[in-house]
Design an enzyme around this catalytic site. Sequence first.
Site, PDB file in Angstrom:
ATOM      1  N   HIS A  34       0.247  -1.302   0.200  1.00 34.36           N
ATOM      2  CA  HIS A  34       0.319   0.164   0.075  1.00 34.36           C
ATOM      3  C   HIS A  34       0.958   1.061   0.216  1.00 34.36           C
ATOM      4  O   HIS A  34       2.006   1.107   0.206  1.00 34.36           O
ATOM      5  CB  HIS A  34      -0.450   0.221   1.008  1.00 34.36           C
ATOM      6  CG  HIS A  34      -0.457  -0.005   2.319  1.00 34.36           C
ATOM      7  ND1 HIS A  34       0.592   0.647   3.290  1.00 34.36           N
ATOM      8  CD2 HIS A  34      -0.226  -1.456   2.930  1.00 34.36           C
ATOM      9  CE1 HIS A  34       0.937   0.389   4.361  1.00 34.36           C
ATOM     10  NE2 HIS A  34       1.011  -0.682   4.364  1.00 34.36           N
ATOM     11  N   HIS A  37       4.243   1.356   2.577  1.00 35.47           N
ATOM     12  CA  HIS A  37       5.055   1.029   2.156  1.00 35.47           C
ATOM     13  C   HIS A  37       5.912   1.319   0.927  1.00 35.47           C
ATOM     14  O   HIS A  37       6.868   1.257   0.961  1.00 35.47           O
ATOM     15  CB  HIS A  37       5.258  -0.554   1.591  1.00 35.47           C
ATOM     16  CG  HIS A  37       4.303  -1.655   2.547  1.00 35.47           C
ATOM     17  ND1 HIS A  37       2.745  -1.778   2.141  1.00 35.47           N
ATOM     18  CD2 HIS A  37       4.888  -2.483   2.727  1.00 35.47           C
ATOM     19  CE1 HIS A  37       2.920  -2.971   3.108  1.00 35.47           C
ATOM     20  NE2 HIS A  37       3.707  -3.430   3.860  1.00 35.47           N
ATOM     21  N   ASP A 150       4.488  -0.045  13.075  1.00 38.20           N
ATOM     22  CA  ASP A 150       5.447  -1.200  13.523  1.00 38.20           C
ATOM     23  C   ASP A 150       6.172  -0.640  14.483  1.00 38.20           C
ATOM     24  O   ASP A 150       7.861  -1.362  14.287  1.00 38.20           O
ATOM     25  CB  ASP A 150       5.674  -2.676  12.835  1.00 38.20           C
ATOM     26  CG  ASP A 150       4.653  -2.876  12.001  1.00 38.20           C
ATOM     27  OD1 ASP A 150       2.953  -2.827  12.573  1.00 38.20           O
ATOM     28  OD2 ASP A 150       4.243  -2.666  10.470  1.00 38.20           O
ATOM     29  N   GLN A 153       8.264  -3.634  16.547  1.00 37.68           N
ATOM     30  CA  GLN A 153       8.945  -4.328  15.841  1.00 37.68           C
ATOM     31  C   GLN A 153      10.042  -3.669  15.675  1.00 37.68           C
ATOM     32  O   GLN A 153      11.182  -3.945  15.538  1.00 37.68           O
ATOM     33  CB  GLN A 153       8.253  -4.364  14.350  1.00 37.68           C
ATOM     34  CG  GLN A 153       8.578  -5.450  13.303  1.00 37.68           C
ATOM     35  CD  GLN A 153       8.504  -6.002  11.945  1.00 37.68           C
ATOM     36  OE1 GLN A 153       7.880  -6.489  12.233  1.00 37.68           O
ATOM     37  NE2 GLN A 153       7.880  -4.729  11.132  1.00 37.68           N
TER      38      GLN A 153
END
Length: 280
Positions: A34, A37, A150, A153
Amino acid sequence: MQKITAVTEMQTLAEDLRSKGQIIALVPTMGALHDGHLSLIKLASEQADTVVVSIFVNPTQFGPNEDFAKYPRDLERDLQLCEQAGADVVFAPTVEGMYPKGYSTFVTEEFVGKPLEGVSRPNHFRGVTTIVAKLFNIVRPDLAVFGQKDAQQVAVIKKMVADLNFTVDVVVAPTLREQEGLAMSSRNRYLSSGQRLEALAISEALKMAQSMVEHGELRADRLIAEATHILSQKRRIRVIYVAVVDRNTMESVREVHPGVSMMAIAAWVDEVRLIDNVVF
Ligand code: PAF
């Protein structure tokens, strides 16, 4: 743009590029790309000579009852988007290529990944750190770009990079949002229009917390109470956690320290699990 599936071919290309002094950027993804990214790919291309986008739905980071089987996959579309965004190489290995029969080595970070996502998705970060370490070894990037959406992450990967002495610069790109505020995510595809409307409460709760901090409220319990109240108004939302934490260690804090503390939210919108965060 080149598409590579074989691990050995990617390794040979990476060696070749490095011997020519090229700066390599890696953008690790699970596909279903999307605009979020694409912004990572654009950022990577500003900082490197060669941008490698990896597309791999990594089975080891999904729990047994999670959405690995139904995770959206559309490689042809992703390849087109990568090319348009300025990627030079797409590395799309197979599961057998990355985890051949008898595979038995995993990388675990044992502190930053424990709370929040680590509670409800116990082996998730073990899968993430393992695949990211493997990608670092295969692609040999100088820098790797990850999205702030994230946030845990990011913190776990930064810790792994520091602890294991990877010489990769971890670059973090801001969260991209839909016009109404919903953080972009491949899992947003699962949302019906009704669920999408309810999901907006997550970014609204974060925005409210941000505004409270800007008006001087630094007590974490007050911020959490208000955000939880906003989420509780929505029939389809079940809160998994609302937390105010240190953005590097993910430890809970009682008081916000601007630039260091963040609010993280995870919630179910019916059967769709979403996460989002704001750094104060
Ligand atoms: O953020 C993701 O899409 C994944 O966790 C990653 C970093 C590509 C590892 O599979």
